[in-house]
Design an enzyme around this catalytic site. Structure first.
Site, PDB file in Angstrom:
ATOM      1  N   ASP A  53       4.087   5.104  -5.995  1.00 27.74           N
ATOM      2  CA  ASP A  53       3.150   4.626  -5.670  1.00 27.74           C
ATOM      3  C   ASP A  53       2.268   6.021  -5.282  1.00 27.74           C
ATOM      4  O   ASP A  53       1.804   6.004  -5.575  1.00 27.74           O
ATOM      5  CB  ASP A  53       2.933   3.707  -3.598  1.00 27.74           C
ATOM      6  CG  ASP A  53       3.644   2.903  -4.051  1.00 27.74           C
ATOM      7  OD1 ASP A  53       4.449   2.680  -4.941  1.00 27.74           O
ATOM      8  OD2 ASP A  53       4.137   1.910  -3.008  1.00 27.74           O
ATOM      9  N   GLY A  69      -1.836  -3.862   2.768  1.00 29.92           N
ATOM     10  CA  GLY A  69      -0.799  -4.833   3.288  1.00 29.92           C
ATOM     11  C   GLY A  69      -0.827  -6.707   1.468  1.00 29.92           C
ATOM     12  O   GLY A  69      -0.215  -7.150   2.504  1.00 29.92           O
ATOM     13  N   SER A  70      -0.489  -5.542   0.608  1.00 28.79           N
ATOM     14  CA  SER A  70      -0.798  -6.272  -0.264  1.00 28.79           C
ATOM     15  C   SER A  70      -0.448  -5.830  -1.918  1.00 28.79           C
ATOM     16  O   SER A  70       0.343  -6.378  -2.821  1.00 28.79           O
ATOM     17  CB  SER A  70      -2.495  -6.767  -1.056  1.00 28.79           C
ATOM     18  OG  SER A  70      -3.398  -7.380   0.440  1.00 28.79           O
ATOM     19  N   GLU A  87      10.799  -2.955 -10.574  1.00 25.13           N
ATOM     20  CA  GLU A  87      10.151  -3.309  -9.170  1.00 25.13           C
ATOM     21  C   GLU A  87      11.445  -2.986  -8.014  1.00 25.13           C
ATOM     22  O   GLU A  87      12.933  -3.454  -8.868  1.00 25.13           O
ATOM     23  CB  GLU A  87      10.252  -4.771  -8.429  1.00 25.13           C
ATOM     24  CG  GLU A  87       9.063  -4.654  -7.448  1.00 25.13           C
ATOM     25  CD  GLU A  87       7.442  -3.906  -8.278  1.00 25.13           C
ATOM     26  OE1 GLU A  87       7.363  -2.980  -8.039  1.00 25.13           O
ATOM     27  OE2 GLU A  87       7.051  -4.859  -8.644  1.00 25.13           O
ATOM     28  N   HIS A  88      11.453  -1.464  -7.453  1.00 27.65           N
ATOM     29  CA  HIS A  88      12.902  -1.429  -6.525  1.00 27.65           C
ATOM     30  C   HIS A  88      14.125  -0.791  -7.395  1.00 27.65           C
ATOM     31  O   HIS A  88      14.907  -1.407  -7.045  1.00 27.65           O
ATOM     32  CB  HIS A  88      13.537  -2.138  -5.262  1.00 27.65           C
ATOM     33  CG  HIS A  88      12.724  -2.966  -5.162  1.00 27.65           C
ATOM     34  ND1 HIS A  88      12.577  -2.627  -3.771  1.00 27.65           N
ATOM     35  CD2 HIS A  88      11.633  -4.457  -4.991  1.00 27.65           C
ATOM     36  CE1 HIS A  88      11.559  -3.131  -2.995  1.00 27.65           C
ATOM     37  NE2 HIS A  88      11.032  -4.745  -3.996  1.00 27.65           N
ATOM     38  N   THR A  89      13.620  -0.397  -8.523  1.00 21.99           N
ATOM     39  CA  THR A  89      13.554   0.357  -9.292  1.00 21.99           C
ATOM     40  C   THR A  89      13.666   2.443  -9.113  1.00 21.99           C
ATOM     41  O   THR A  89      14.461   2.649  -9.226  1.00 21.99           O
ATOM     42  CB  THR A  89      13.391   0.656 -10.664  1.00 21.99           C
ATOM     43  OG1 THR A  89      12.419   0.397 -11.252  1.00 21.99           O
ATOM     44  CG2 THR A  89      14.258  -0.439 -11.090  1.00 21.99           C
ATOM     45  N   SER A 102      -1.987   0.744  -0.416  1.00 25.08           N
ATOM     46  CA  SER A 102      -3.029   1.121  -0.105  1.00 25.08           C
ATOM     47  C   SER A 102      -2.767   2.503   1.269  1.00 25.08           C
ATOM     48  O   SER A 102      -3.545   3.211   1.364  1.00 25.08           O
ATOM     49  CB  SER A 102      -3.389   0.379   0.952  1.00 25.08           C
ATOM     50  OG  SER A 102      -2.881  -0.600   2.036  1.00 25.08           O
ATOM     51  N   SER A 103      -1.537   2.203   1.162  1.00 21.75           N
ATOM     52  CA  SER A 103      -0.794   3.509   2.157  1.00 21.75           C
ATOM     53  C   SER A 103      -1.066   4.772   1.540  1.00 21.75           C
ATOM     54  O   SER A 103      -0.904   6.132   1.505  1.00 21.75           O
ATOM     55  CB  SER A 103      -0.040   2.746   3.231  1.00 21.75           C
ATOM     56  OG  SER A 103       1.435   2.574   2.081  1.00 21.75           O
TER      57      SER A 103
HETATM   58  C1  GLA Z   1       7.070   0.076  -2.706  1.00 23.80           C
HETATM   59  C2  GLA Z   1       7.161   0.893  -2.453  1.00 23.80           C
HETATM   60  C3  GLA Z   1       7.996   1.967  -3.906  1.00 23.80           C
HETATM   61  C4  GLA Z   1       8.180   0.938  -4.723  1.00 23.80           C
HETATM   62  C5  GLA Z   1       8.591  -0.563  -4.546  1.00 23.80           C
HETATM   63  C6  GLA Z   1       9.184  -1.803  -5.039  1.00 23.80           C
HETATM   64  O1  GLA Z   1       5.556  -0.163  -2.763  1.00 23.80           O
HETATM   65  O2  GLA Z   1       6.797   2.340  -2.056  1.00 23.80           O
HETATM   66  O3  GLA Z   1       8.059   3.133  -3.823  1.00 23.80           O
HETATM   67  O4  GLA Z   1       9.968   0.905  -4.493  1.00 23.80           O
HETATM   68  O5  GLA Z   1       7.902  -1.185  -3.014  1.00 23.80           O
HETATM   69  O6  GLA Z   1       8.794  -1.287  -6.478  1.00 23.80           O
END
Ligand code: GLA
Length: 378
Positions: free
Chosen positions: A164, A114-115, A26-28, A119-120
């Site tokens: 995503d 928003g979960s 996550e957030h990598t 979705s976007s």
């Molecule tokens: C959101 C962002 C992704 C990613 C995640 C966290 O989903 O769209 O690019 O950074 O947060 O891992």
């Protein structure tokens, strides 16, 4: 498709693009690191039929609303409306020099908004694949993902990474994908039948549409990066920084900046360890990495929330649960759980009851198979 025909008088061509769940990492992606997501069987469906003028009409079944754009004069920023997402993709395609004639499009989907299940991205990719087919243009799927990421970064204003959109484009049925967000090389890793991914929705919504906390965390990571760059100017992202190096410069940065960087640096290692555990079917080891990832997301990246922490604690007490963690951007949204298949019924029942008792909230719980990425709807 029937609703498209009823509204627009043409049958149209249908496409689909899935949401995703991130198992770990996550957030990598925003630091060119590693992620391990899977495409879901929750998806957005787009149906497109051509028009003879330059109008782009979008009807959203979910919002029961139509939005119209003129392809000769697209907006170049958001209005804080659901139609920002389809408009952003048209804008991004045009930035890439891709133009098309007018069309009518119907959008519908079952990815919860928003979960933390993208979705976007699923809307963006569903729009992109339909419009590209309409324009008669074939692009490699990673290129489609980049166009949609640019829509989100440069039109919507969320500084999100590639995970995503990439997963929505390139997901592989029955597999999670280990993605290197620097090279975009990816390796599908089979999700064996002994385990299921169970997704629990806190029902606490997050929104990335105004950037908000997501962009704030990114800015903190960038601040940390600048400190390393002062020592090693060749570094472009935290991907190139190891934990030891980070710790040796800890005194040069504010505590919050150090913690955000510590999350990113350690999370990259956890993803590679988790991928190896999946290859060798070592679910206990995989689950342990998920646990550590959750703690780091909570304490270092400060992107969990009380409800998700409660869901993770409840999950980890259940028989057959190998691992649990908050998934996606955080600040609400869903947890992902790796559960032994024969224990899932009990797991769902117990977690739902425990969560209701602890918070008064009725969680939605999804059992999803890993799916293929976007394409024509067969
Ligand atoms: C959101 C962002 C992704 C990613 C995640 C966290 O989903 O769209 O690019 O950074 O947060 O891992």
């Amino acid at each position: 498709m029937a609703s498209h025909q009823a509204r627009f008088g043409e049958q149209g061509r249908a496409f689909q693009a899935p949401g995703r769940v991130n198992l770990i990492g996550e957030h990598t992606d925003t630091s060119e690191g590693f992620v391990l997501p899977a495409a879901l069987d929750l998806r957005t469906i787009s149906v497109l039929s051509p028009r003879t003028d330059s109008k782009a009409n979008f009807f959203s079944v979910n919002f029961e609303q139509q939005a119209t754009f003129d392809l000769r004069q697209l907006p170049n920023g958001p209005r804080r409306h659901w139609s920002d997402y389809p408009a952003s993709v048209l804008w991004s395609l045009q930035q890439r020099g891709i133009r098309c004639d007018g069309f009518d499009m119907t959008l519908s989907g079952n990815v919860p908004v928003g979960s933390g299940l993208s979705s976007s991205a699923s809307v963006e990719v569903a729009v992109a694949v339909a419009v590209l087919a309409h324009a008669g243009i074939e692009l490699p799927k990673p290129e489609v993902a980049k166009i949609c990421q640019s829509a989100e970064n440069n039109f919507i204003g969320a500084q999100s990474g590639i995970m995503d959109q990439f997963t929505s484009c390139c997901g592989v049925e029955g597999h999670a994908i280990l993605l290197d967000c620097r090279s975009l090389a990816y390796e599908p890793l089979p999700l064996p039948e002994q385990v299921l991914l169970v997704i629990c929705n806190t029902m606490v919504k997050h929104s990335l549409s105004d950037g908000g906390e997501y962009n704030e965390r990114r800015a903190e990571v960038q601040e940390g990066l600048r400190i390393f760059q002062a020592h090693r100017p060749a570094i472009h992202t935290l991907r190139d920084v190891g934990e030891e190096e980070l710790r040796s410069h800890a005194s040069e940065m504010p505590k919050n900046v150090f913690l955000r960087c510590l999350h990113v640096v350690t999370e990259n290692s956890r993803v590679l360890q988790a991928a190896e555990a999946l290859r060798t079917l070592d679910f206990a080891n995989f689950g342990q990495r998920m646990h550590e990832a959750h703690i780091s997301m909570r304490d270092n990246y400060a992107a969990s929330c009380a409800e998700a922490d409660t869901l993770v604690e409840l999950a980890e007490k259940q028989p057959g649960c190998y691992g649990a963690r908050i998934t996606g951007a955080g600040f609400g949204g869903c947890t992902v759980n790796l559960v032994a298949t024969e224990h899932t019924d009990k797991f769902v029942k117990n977690v739902r009851a425990g969560y209701r008792q602890a918070t008064g909230i009725q969680a939605e719980i999804y059992l999803s198979r890993a799916s293929d990425g976007a394409g024509p709807l067969m």
